[in-house]
Design an enzyme around this catalytic site. Structure first.
Site, PDB file in Angstrom:
ATOM      1  CE  LYS A  36      -2.198  -1.183   3.773  1.00 57.38           C
ATOM      2  NZ  LYS A  36      -1.560  -2.494   3.967  1.00 57.38           N
ATOM      3  CB  THR A  37       3.626   2.332   2.226  1.00 54.75           C
ATOM      4  OG1 THR A  37       2.786   2.144   3.367  1.00 54.75           O
ATOM      5  CG2 THR A  37       4.445   3.586   2.427  1.00 54.75           C
ATOM      6  CG  ASP A 221       0.513   4.815   4.164  1.00 59.65           C
ATOM      7  OD1 ASP A 221      -0.314   3.884   4.063  1.00 59.65           O
ATOM      8  OD2 ASP A 221       1.749   4.625   4.193  1.00 59.65           O
ATOM      9  CD  GLU A 222      -0.174   2.748   8.444  1.00 58.92           C
ATOM     10  OE1 GLU A 222      -1.132   2.064   8.876  1.00 58.92           O
ATOM     11  OE2 GLU A 222       0.966   2.277   8.255  1.00 58.92           O
ATOM     12  CD  GLN A 252      -1.521  -3.181   9.126  1.00 54.53           C
ATOM     13  OE1 GLN A 252      -0.511  -2.677   9.586  1.00 54.53           O
ATOM     14  NE2 GLN A 252      -1.646  -3.482   7.853  1.00 54.53           N
ATOM     15  NE  ARG A 588       3.940  -3.913  11.061  1.00 49.68           N
ATOM     16  CZ  ARG A 588       3.388  -3.556   9.906  1.00 49.68           C
ATOM     17  NH1 ARG A 588       3.960  -2.695   9.123  1.00 49.68           N
ATOM     18  NH2 ARG A 588       2.242  -4.083   9.524  1.00 49.68           N
TER      19      ARG A 588
HETATM   20  P1  ATP Z   1       1.588  -2.145   5.945  1.00 56.29           P
HETATM   21  O1  ATP Z   1       0.185  -2.620   5.909  1.00 56.29           O
HETATM   22  O2  ATP Z   1       2.373  -2.840   6.963  1.00 56.29           O
HETATM   23  O3  ATP Z   1       1.687  -0.658   5.993  1.00 56.29           O
HETATM   24  P2  ATP Z   1       2.037  -1.978   3.122  1.00 56.29           P
HETATM   25  O4  ATP Z   1       0.838  -2.572   2.492  1.00 56.29           O
HETATM   26  O5  ATP Z   1       2.125  -0.511   3.163  1.00 56.29           O
HETATM   27  O6  ATP Z   1       2.246  -2.607   4.554  1.00 56.29           O
HETATM   28  P3  ATP Z   1       4.631  -1.834   1.892  1.00 56.29           P
HETATM   29  O7  ATP Z   1       5.375  -1.392   3.077  1.00 56.29           O
HETATM   30  O8  ATP Z   1       4.356  -0.857   0.814  1.00 56.29           O
HETATM   31  O9  ATP Z   1       3.286  -2.569   2.349  1.00 56.29           O
HETATM   32  O10 ATP Z   1       5.347  -3.078   1.231  1.00 56.29           O
HETATM   33  C1  ATP Z   1       5.799  -4.161   2.019  1.00 56.29           C
HETATM   34  C2  ATP Z   1       7.095  -4.711   1.445  1.00 56.29           C
HETATM   35  O11 ATP Z   1       6.826  -5.396   0.243  1.00 56.29           O
HETATM   36  C3  ATP Z   1       8.097  -3.627   1.114  1.00 56.29           C
HETATM   37  O12 ATP Z   1       9.387  -4.089   1.425  1.00 56.29           O
HETATM   38  C4  ATP Z   1       7.917  -3.448  -0.377  1.00 56.29           C
HETATM   39  O13 ATP Z   1       9.082  -2.966  -0.997  1.00 56.29           O
HETATM   40  C5  ATP Z   1       7.587  -4.852  -0.826  1.00 56.29           C
HETATM   41  N1  ATP Z   1       6.767  -4.898  -2.050  1.00 56.29           N
HETATM   42  C6  ATP Z   1       5.553  -4.367  -2.217  1.00 56.29           C
HETATM   43  N2  ATP Z   1       5.074  -4.608  -3.452  1.00 56.29           N
HETATM   44  C7  ATP Z   1       6.022  -5.315  -4.101  1.00 56.29           C
HETATM   45  C8  ATP Z   1       6.148  -5.866  -5.422  1.00 56.29           C
HETATM   46  N3  ATP Z   1       5.188  -5.741  -6.323  1.00 56.29           N
HETATM   47  N4  ATP Z   1       7.296  -6.541  -5.703  1.00 56.29           N
HETATM   48  C9  ATP Z   1       8.256  -6.675  -4.792  1.00 56.29           C
HETATM   49  N5  ATP Z   1       8.213  -6.179  -3.542  1.00 56.29           N
HETATM   50  C10 ATP Z   1       7.112  -5.503  -3.188  1.00 56.29           C
HETATM   51 MG    MG Z   2       2.233   0.805   4.760  1.00 57.90          MG
END
Ligand code: ATP
Ligand code: MG
Length: 703
Positions: A36-37, A221-222, A252, A588
């Site tokens: 997402k981030t 975000d969040e 979350q 995490r």
């Molecule tokens: P959270 O819910 O904990 O905030 P999030 O959904 O924001 O998580 P991110 O932090 O954006 O997730 O991504 C999690 C990890 O996965 C990061 O290390 C990111 O670089 C990796 N990642 C996300 N998408 C891909 C992708 N398509 N290919 C490879 N790595 C990815």
């Molecule tokens: Mg995130």
């Protein structure tokens, strides 16, 4: 490669959809670690690089400074451009920026200061005392005030409409008074930053219009943790363009106590009927084993939007759960495990996060990490060892161990006050400079010689006598010695009971140590702070861990009363919130998750018997490995890396040895470790601070 290709690289189809949907409202609702981030950063790069949206026209908001900084770094890496001055930051910092410009319109000064929870808590306590309201009610009252503000209810609203809010008159008076006090101090608390920005926009449509024009795109975000005021802020700002993208995960949502409203996600679809909703299912962060544990936790919650999380990653290392007898042993276990992981070479300190439910828990952990020379920093909390009273007492110890340490001596010369004011200190310092001697030596000279006034001699000798008396007794047991310092100097009385409590842990840490060893640890620690900034173990509460990721995660205190917190145990809704908090912590972890708990724990003042967290029993036993009591932590690191202590001792580079390096000059060895054929040492060089060196390559000379 075109910019478009560059920004779409490494994204899956759903993520690409989210990046490309630049016009109109967008909701990305997805589980932890699904990117997402990442979508937010790629969207920013795509909109500015390909669609040519001016970077200053995008407002990107998140919750913590750490998360905001990470977001900025990711965007800088993608675009190759600096993000300084852009509108990327926390809700609070961006609102403060808006208020600095225009808060005058609301009758405040634009140089207002911002009070953190500690400062505002202090004000509330003083008001309670004055109103003769029992201090025990403080927590409830403070959180009521916060949630009213988060819901945009000002004192006036409360007074004019008391009945409907269901609060008594006394509470309303506290709230009114609190708000008055803040204004008197020209201060805003965190909630004011948002509440007053909303007020500014609602009362001054011309200001709102200007910002609506300025921000053509908004990203949050969040989103699950936005409260009513934050959501209102975003809605007001996006009303012209309707280009709002929010990303979040209802599982979350962990800030209900600050007014977070998961309903914002559900309302989003109502408020923006044309919204495009994208779900992301693939988790890229964690191993299968870690996701199994996470999934088993969160599915016990009844109120959630169902979603599947899957990963292509392998099962990976087992998840561990270790029980120890008390918090000290738990800290030792964690520290030992870190040491072994570190020696294996795969992980550095910066790859490791240690989470806990309440700030108090960090003390025991900090102490052991410090003893073992493992460098750490605390995210979002004051470092215990940087507290003034702790630093003062350490300065006493340092000055006694080495009275010529003029920096330490100066810091305690009038602390507690002994009528040795700034002018006297300057006088002695000038004299010392002239005589080219330490302050201590100069003071001795002043006492003996005739050329000084009686008043100066008196002041100086009363202080030197205290120090000399203490020096004469410095070989007694260190804990008794601390008591003696307190007695002789009247330090405890001076700082008062509340602050004196902060010194309890210092007393515990002194157990079994001698003065010089203890002082050395303290010195090592303070220099480590500067030199190891990028490679430190991160300590933080579970709340502060949101949005972050670490290859190795420790969660300490998996016990009933901590997680779930005892405030939450009787309330099913609160219990679900605690489960989400646990879920946030677990998700995490990228490669390794190590949970721990104790049978007895000293929390605040009493030692309590602890039971394993009820959440553990909800996870099938085959999902994690239990380690009982004093485990060998190398069960965690799969290969047996041991420090061959006996053999190391034969090396001339033992702890405390003085060495010379061709570039950095003379230093002192602080730690030695590693295999015999590849011994590494940590050396403290006065010129550059701590350095970790391999003896094979470093060209160190023993002197
Ligand atoms: P959270 O819910 O904990 O905030 P999030 O959904 O924001 O998580 P991110 O932090 O954006 O997730 O991504 C999690 C990890 O996965 C990061 O290390 C990111 O670089 C990796 N990642 C996300 N998408 C891909 C992708 N398509 N290919 C490879 N790595 C990815
Ligand atoms: Mg995130």
């Amino acid at each position: 490669m075109t910019k478009q290709q560059q920004y779409m690289k490494n994204l899956n189809t759903d993520q690409k959809d989210a990046v490309l949907h630049a016009k109109g409202p967008l909701l990305v609702l997805a589980g932890a670690g699904t990117g997402k981030t990442k979508v937010i950063s790629h969207r920013f790069a795509y909109m500015t690089g390909v669609l040519k949206v001016p970077p200053t026209s995008i407002l990107t908001m998140t919750f913590t400074n750490k998360a905001a900084n990470e977001m900025k770094e990711r965007i800088e890496r993608l675009t190759g451009k600096n993000t300084d001055g852009l509108w990327i930051g926390t809700f609070h910092s961006l609102s403060a920026r808006i208020l600095r410009r225009d808060i005058g319109k609301l009758g405040y000064e634009s140089d207002f200061c911002i009070y953190d929870d500690g400062d505002s808590g202090h004000i509330v306590r003083t008001i309670l005392k004055e109103f003769k309201i029992h201090e025990a009610l403080y927590r409830g009252i403070f959180s009521k005030i916060s949630s009213l503000k988060a819901s945009l209810v000002e004192p006036d609203d409360l007074l004019s409409n008391e009945e409907s809010y269901g609060f008594d008159e006394k509470f309303a008076r506290v709230y009114v008074r609190y708000q008055d006090e803040l204004k008197k101090n020209n201060a805003l608390d965190f909630n004011d930053l948002i509440m007053l920005t909303v007020k500014l926009f609602e009362k001054h449509p011309s200001v709102l219009k200007m910002y609506q024009k300025e921000f053509s795109h908004i990203m949050i975000d969040e989103f699950q943790d936005t409260n009513i005021s934050q959501y209102r802020l975003a809605r007001l700002l996006c009303d012209k363009h309707k280009n709002i993208c929010v990303v979040g995960d209802d599982d979350q949502s962990i800030y209900k106590f600050r007014g977070a409203n998961v309903g914002n996600i559900r309302n989003f679809k109502k408020d923006f009927p044309k919204v495009k909703v994208i779900n992301l299912g693939q988790n890229y962060r964690s191993t299968q084993n870690i996701l199994n544990v996470a999934g088993n936790i969160i599915t016990k919650n009844t109120k959630r939007m169902p979603k599947e999380l899957w990963t292509e990653r392998k099962k990976g290392q087992s998840v561990f759960y270790c029980t120890t007898i008390n918090e000290k042993e738990e800290a030792r276990y964690i520290s030992q495990a870190i040491k072994e992981l570190y020696l294996k070479g795969k992980y550095s300190y910066g790859d490791i996060g240690i989470f806990y439910r309440v700030n108090q828990q960090s003390k025991a952990i900090e102490e052991v990490l410090r003893e073992n020379g493992q460098h750490y920093s605390i995210l979002g909390g004051a470092n215990y060892y940087h507290k003034k009273e702790v630093k003062d007492v350490v300065s006493y110890l340092k000055a006694i161990a080495n009275p010529h340490d003029s920096v330490s001596l100066k810091s305690i010369i009038n602390c507690p006050p002994r009528q040795i004011g700034a002018a006297t200190v300057t006088r002695v310092e000038n004299e010392a400079r002239k005589r080219d001697e330490s302050l201590y030596a100069t003071m001795k000279h002043i006492i003996k010689s005739n050329g000084y006034t009686a008043s100066l001699k008196d002041k100086v000798s009363s202080f030197v006598n205290i120090i000399d008396d203490l020096i004469a007794k410095k070989r007694i047991n260190l804990q008794d010695f601390l008591e003696l310092i307190y007695k002789k100097t009247g330090y405890l009385k001076w700082i008062g009971d509340e602050k004196a409590k902060n010194l309890d842990s210092l007393m515990d840490a002194a157990e079994g140590k001698d003065l010089s060893g203890f002082v050395d640890i303290a010195a090592l620690y303070s220099s480590a702070d500067e030199t190891y900034n990028n490679d430190v173990v991160s300590l933080m509460t579970l709340h502060n861990a949101k949005g972050l990721e670490f290859p190795v995660v420790f969660i300490a205190g998996i016990e009933d009363g901590l997680i779930p917190h005892f405030h939450a145990i009787k309330d099913p809704e609160e219990l679900e919130e605690e489960r989400r908090l646990f879920y946030v912590g677990v998700t995490r972890a990228q490669d390794m998750l190590i949970m721990s708990g104790t049978k007895k724990r000293k929390l605040y003042t009493s030692v309590q018997d602890q039971q394993p967290s009820r959440f553990l029993s909800e996870i099938p036993a085959n999902c994690y490995k239990c380690i009982e009591k004093r485990p060998r932590a190398d069960a965690i690191a799969s290969s047996n890396v041991k420090v061959p202590a006996g053999r190391l001792n034969k090396s001339p580079f033992v702890t405390g040895a003085r060495v010379k390096h061709p570039k950095w000059g003379v230093g002192v060895v602080r730690d030695t470790y590693g295999e015999t054929d590849d011994v590494k040492v940590t050396v403290n060089f006065p010129s550059v601070g701590m350095k970790r060196l391999s003896l094979k390559f470093a060209n160190l000379e023993k002197i």
